[in-house]
Design an enzyme around this catalytic site. Structure first.
Site, PDB file in Angstrom:
ATOM      1  N   ARG A   1      -8.551  -0.113   5.126  1.00  0.00           N
ATOM      2  CA  ARG A   1      -7.691   0.854   4.439  1.00  0.00           C
ATOM      3  C   ARG A   1      -6.398   0.201   3.977  1.00  0.00           C
ATOM      4  NH1 ARG A   1      -5.888   5.376   7.935  1.00  0.00           N
ATOM      5  NH2 ARG A   1      -4.562   5.528   6.108  1.00  0.00           N
TER       6      ARG A   1
ATOM      7  N   ARG B   1       0.612  14.955  12.805  1.00  0.00           N
ATOM      8  CA  ARG B   1       1.027  14.719  11.429  1.00  0.00           C
ATOM      9  C   ARG B   1       0.995  15.966  10.528  1.00  0.00           C
ATOM     10  NH1 ARG B   1      -0.840   8.732   9.655  1.00  0.00           N
ATOM     11  NH2 ARG B   1       1.126   8.816   8.582  1.00  0.00           N
TER      12      ARG B   1
ATOM     13  N   ARG C   1      -3.875  10.501   4.517  1.00  0.00           N
ATOM     14  CA  ARG C   1      -2.865  11.542   4.531  1.00  0.00           C
ATOM     15  C   ARG C   1      -2.009  11.580   3.260  1.00  0.00           C
ATOM     16  NH1 ARG C   1       0.530  14.526   7.818  1.00  0.00           N
ATOM     17  NH2 ARG C   1       2.691  14.103   7.324  1.00  0.00           N
TER      18      ARG C   1
ATOM     19  N   LYS D   1      14.371  16.671   9.248  1.00  0.00           N
ATOM     20  CA  LYS D   1      13.986  15.459   9.982  1.00  0.00           C
ATOM     21  C   LYS D   1      13.649  14.424   8.910  1.00  0.00           C
ATOM     22  CE  LYS D   1      10.248  14.120  13.119  1.00  0.00           C
ATOM     23  NZ  LYS D   1       9.089  14.565  13.857  1.00  0.00           N
TER      24      LYS D   1
ATOM     25  N   ILE E   1       8.425   7.672  16.436  1.00  0.00           N
ATOM     26  CA  ILE E   1       7.971   8.333  15.196  1.00  0.00           C
ATOM     27  C   ILE E   1       6.705   9.168  15.426  1.00  0.00           C
ATOM     28  CG2 ILE E   1       7.348   7.998  12.751  1.00  0.00           C
ATOM     29  CD1 ILE E   1      10.118   6.957  13.196  1.00  0.00           C
TER      30      ILE E   1
ATOM     31  N   LYS F   1       0.840  -1.203   0.000  1.00  0.00           N
ATOM     32  CA  LYS F   1       0.000   0.000   0.000  1.00  0.00           C
ATOM     33  C   LYS F   1       0.877   1.257   0.000  1.00  0.00           C
ATOM     34  CE  LYS F   1      -1.723   1.665   4.057  1.00  0.00           C
ATOM     35  NZ  LYS F   1      -1.300   3.079   4.194  1.00  0.00           N
ATOM     36  N   ASN F   2       1.884   1.273   0.854  1.00  0.00           N
ATOM     37  CA  ASN F   2       2.691   2.486   1.005  1.00  0.00           C
ATOM     38  C   ASN F   2       3.649   2.726  -0.163  1.00  0.00           C
ATOM     39  OD1 ASN F   2       1.345   2.995   3.330  1.00  0.00           O
ATOM     40  ND2 ASN F   2       3.078   2.652   4.709  1.00  0.00           N
TER      41      ASN F   2
ATOM     42  N   CYS G   1      -4.739  13.075  12.808  1.00  0.00           N
ATOM     43  CA  CYS G   1      -5.360  11.766  12.837  1.00  0.00           C
ATOM     44  C   CYS G   1      -5.040  11.138  14.178  1.00  0.00           C
ATOM     45  CB  CYS G   1      -4.919  10.891  11.669  1.00  0.00           C
ATOM     46  SG  CYS G   1      -3.288  10.230  11.836  1.00  0.00           S
TER      47      CYS G   1
ATOM     48  N   ASP H   1       4.880   1.048  12.042  1.00  0.00           N
ATOM     49  CA  ASP H   1       3.667   0.376  11.558  1.00  0.00           C
ATOM     50  C   ASP H   1       3.546  -1.066  12.055  1.00  0.00           C
ATOM     51  OD1 ASP H   1       2.953   2.662  10.264  1.00  0.00           O
ATOM     52  OD2 ASP H   1       3.411   1.972   8.246  1.00  0.00           O
TER      53      ASP H   1
HETATM   54  C1  UD1 Z   1       4.514   7.139   6.193  1.00  0.00           C
HETATM   55  C2  UD1 Z   1       3.659   5.893   6.058  1.00  0.00           C
HETATM   56  C3  UD1 Z   1       3.146   5.462   7.444  1.00  0.00           C
HETATM   57  C4  UD1 Z   1       4.324   5.281   8.402  1.00  0.00           C
HETATM   58  C5  UD1 Z   1       5.207   6.521   8.419  1.00  0.00           C
HETATM   59  C6  UD1 Z   1       6.473   6.345   9.243  1.00  0.00           C
HETATM   60  C7  UD1 Z   1       2.660   6.057   3.873  1.00  0.00           C
HETATM   61  C8  UD1 Z   1       1.452   6.304   3.062  1.00  0.00           C
HETATM   62  N1  UD1 Z   1       2.535   6.184   5.190  1.00  0.00           N
HETATM   63  O1  UD1 Z   1       3.697   8.181   6.708  1.00  0.00           O
HETATM   64  O2  UD1 Z   1       2.444   4.232   7.288  1.00  0.00           O
HETATM   65  O3  UD1 Z   1       3.830   5.057   9.699  1.00  0.00           O
HETATM   66  O4  UD1 Z   1       5.614   6.867   7.074  1.00  0.00           O
HETATM   67  O5  UD1 Z   1       7.201   5.264   8.768  1.00  0.00           O
HETATM   68  O6  UD1 Z   1       3.694   5.703   3.358  1.00  0.00           O
HETATM   69  N2  UD1 Z   1       6.455  15.098  10.183  1.00  0.00           N
HETATM   70  C9  UD1 Z   1       6.485  16.456  10.446  1.00  0.00           C
HETATM   71  N3  UD1 Z   1       6.299  17.313   9.384  1.00  0.00           N
HETATM   72  C10 UD1 Z   1       6.102  16.869   8.107  1.00  0.00           C
HETATM   73  C11 UD1 Z   1       6.083  15.476   7.859  1.00  0.00           C
HETATM   74  C12 UD1 Z   1       6.262  14.618   8.921  1.00  0.00           C
HETATM   75  O7  UD1 Z   1       6.660  16.887  11.577  1.00  0.00           O
HETATM   76  O8  UD1 Z   1       5.956  17.698   7.190  1.00  0.00           O
HETATM   77  C13 UD1 Z   1       6.629  14.149  11.307  1.00  0.00           C
HETATM   78  C14 UD1 Z   1       5.403  13.263  11.532  1.00  0.00           C
HETATM   79  O9  UD1 Z   1       4.446  13.900  12.346  1.00  0.00           O
HETATM   80  C15 UD1 Z   1       6.023  12.059  12.185  1.00  0.00           C
HETATM   81  C16 UD1 Z   1       7.389  11.947  11.495  1.00  0.00           C
HETATM   82  O10 UD1 Z   1       7.660  13.238  10.965  1.00  0.00           O
HETATM   83  O11 UD1 Z   1       6.219  12.304  13.549  1.00  0.00           O
HETATM   84  C17 UD1 Z   1       7.466  10.923  10.405  1.00  0.00           C
HETATM   85  O12 UD1 Z   1       6.394  11.099   9.494  1.00  0.00           O
HETATM   86  P1  UD1 Z   1       6.498  10.668   7.953  1.00  0.00           P
HETATM   87  O13 UD1 Z   1       7.720   9.833   7.778  1.00  0.00           O
HETATM   88  O14 UD1 Z   1       6.364  11.881   7.127  1.00  0.00           O
HETATM   89  O15 UD1 Z   1       5.209   9.749   7.810  1.00  0.00           O
HETATM   90  P2  UD1 Z   1       4.171   9.701   6.626  1.00  0.00           P
HETATM   91  O16 UD1 Z   1       4.868   9.923   5.328  1.00  0.00           O
HETATM   92  O17 UD1 Z   1       3.006  10.519   6.960  1.00  0.00           O
END
Ligand code: UD1
Length: 417
Positions: free
Chosen positions: A397, A121, A92, A161, A327, A22-23, A116, A305
């Site tokens: 989902r 996020r 998201r 980050k 995370i 999915k991801n 969420c 996850d």
């Molecule tokens: C993706 C995965 C999700 C997984 C996550 C971490 C998909 C569709 N989803 O989510 O299943 O749990 O990676 O492996 O692939 N953050 C910020 N600002 C931003 C973006 C992120 O502060 O602009 C923070 C987030 O709140 C979180 C951390 O960075 O604490 C990591 O998030 P991120 O790696 O971006 O996760 P997703 O891409 O949303």
């Protein structure tokens, strides 16, 4: 509203084929927006998030045909740049259309995904990085209004980050930018490698130059592409944990064990017997489960996850274990429900203490997010008697045919109204 009824205690035995990731599928689908040529995708999982992304692409003007095995996407008449809240709110990953729309049209209006259950996020890292490629944006009434009147221009960007989504959005956007882009401190999840392989097949000019650095030379022309999406490592990890939990004996097929070696090593440490083969993993759960301390972290660390599923397994360990969630700040929603089933888990900040030697009791339960839902199924499989899990739309989902797959390996599980 649909519910799941699970009768335990189960001992899972047999073979499971892993579905497409999915991801990996979600960013690849978003990236198809870059091209005017036909794209043929196979191995997409049949799950709700993929349906939502397909609806989002259609709402942007993509022509999409689904003939069961292959999704054919044609964007030669795709002209819309507005991604509505009702499609982005449940998923998201909707924010991933921002990069390709800006790259192709120099403008986009995309709903913010909002918060969420697992944490706030934000998308600040996506937006700050895009602004370095020349994007100007404003947030008005829950929408990102973005434009780049002179198109995107390559730049050197170091992510503050590690973010999976921001890395994906920027890689996709930079493919059509004018000039060279260097992205450093990138996320390197296998799904990102899969996205890059897809983009390279489309004739984007991309090279990994070190572990977390990628160089992209913008191009003008992309080619017709066929691509098979990688298998879902989180689904594979979930079934491996299910086997370890139920003293089961499973053959997991269709996944390269190398991409989940961290998870396999941890399961071996807690006592499971595992044999790795080419595209196959054999697992035999043990009666005795050993305690372990884990922290979640970006790949190649232990994935957030799989944190909820692992927590269920550790409730059965011989001693106390600890899990530190690094995370997402609020990803312990499953704890209250697991405690209602007899678990003894306490949470302080981002650290959970899990007492071992628990006998789970069947109960009526409420799912709160995708991975929490599956952790409740695992606990229900390990409990004697009937459990009912409500709000399983979260589960749909991300897990393809989960009842079918579990039934095939001996679980008593069915969907009820
Ligand atoms: C993706 C995965 C999700 C997984 C996550 C971490 C998909 C569709 N989803 O989510 O299943 O749990 O990676 O492996 O692939 N953050 C910020 N600002 C931003 C973006 C992120 O502060 O602009 C923070 C987030 O709140 C979180 C951390 O960075 O604490 C990591 O998030 P991120 O790696 O971006 O996760 P997703 O891409 O949303």
């Amino acid at each position: 509203m649909k519910k799941l009824e699970v009768f335990g205690a189960a001992k899972l035995k047999g073979q499971i084929r892993i579905s497409g990731s999915k991801n990996a599928s979600l960013p690849i689908l978003a990236a198809t927006l870059l091209s005017d040529k036909k794209i043929f995708l196979t191995n997409l999982p049949k799950v709700k998030d993929i349906e939502t992304m397909v609806l989002l692409l259609k709402s942007l003007g993509s022509t999409i045909e689904d003939n069961k095995k292959t999704l054919t996407i044609n964007n030669n008449k795709q002209t819309k740049t507005f991604a509505a809240y009702n499609l982005v709110k449940t998923m998201r990953a909707g924010i991933l259309v921002l990069g390709p729309l800006l790259a192709k049209f120099g403008k986009a209006k995309v709903s913010l995904p909002g918060g969420c259950a697992i944490g706030s996020r934000p998308v600040d890292i996506h937006l700050q990085a895009l602004s370095k490629l020349g994007v100007k944006y404003k947030i008005i009434q829950g929408y990102v209004h973005a434009n780049a009147p002179r198109g995107l221009v390559g730049a050197n960007i170091k992510f503050p980050k590690i973010s999976v989504g921001a890395t994906e959005n920027l890689i996709i956007a930079a493919c059509l930018a004018n000039g060279k882009t260097t992205l450093s401190n990138c996320a390197i999840e296998p799904e990102i490698k899969d996205l890059v392989n897809f983009l390279i097949k489309m004739k984007c000019n991309i090279k990994w130059t070190s572990k977390r650095t990628i160089k992209i030379n913008g191009v003008n022309n992309l080619s017709e592409t066929k691509y098979e999406v990688m298998p879902d490592r989180i689904e594979a990890g979930t079934y491996l944990i299910a086997a370890a939990l139920t003293e089961g004996n499973l053959k997991i097929v269709g996944i390269d064990p190398k991409i989940i070696s961290t998870e396999i090593d941890i399961l071996k440490k807690v006592g499971a017997k595992i044999i790795k083969k080419k595209n196959e993993i054999l697992i035999q759960g043990s009666k005795k489960i050993k305690n372990i301390n884990i922290k979640t972290s970006p790949y190649p660390g232990f994935p957030t996850d799989l944190q909820a599923q692992m927590m269920v397994l550790l409730c059965k360990a011989n001693k106390k274990s600890f899990i530190r969630e690094e995370i997402f700040e609020n990803r312990f929603m499953h704890v209250a429900e697991l405690n209602r089933m007899g678990a003894k888990i306490s949470v302080k900040g981002n650290k959970a203490t899990i007492e071992g030697n628990i006998k789970f009791e069947a109960a009526e339960l409420m799912a709160t997010d995708l991975r929490a839902s599956v952790s409740l199924i695992l606990a229900a499989l390990a409990s004697k008697g009937k459990s009912i899990i409500n709000r399983i739309y979260h589960l749909d989902r991300g897990y393809e045919s989960i009842e079918k797959k579990l039934k095939k390996i001996g679980a008593k599980i069915r969907r009820i109204n």
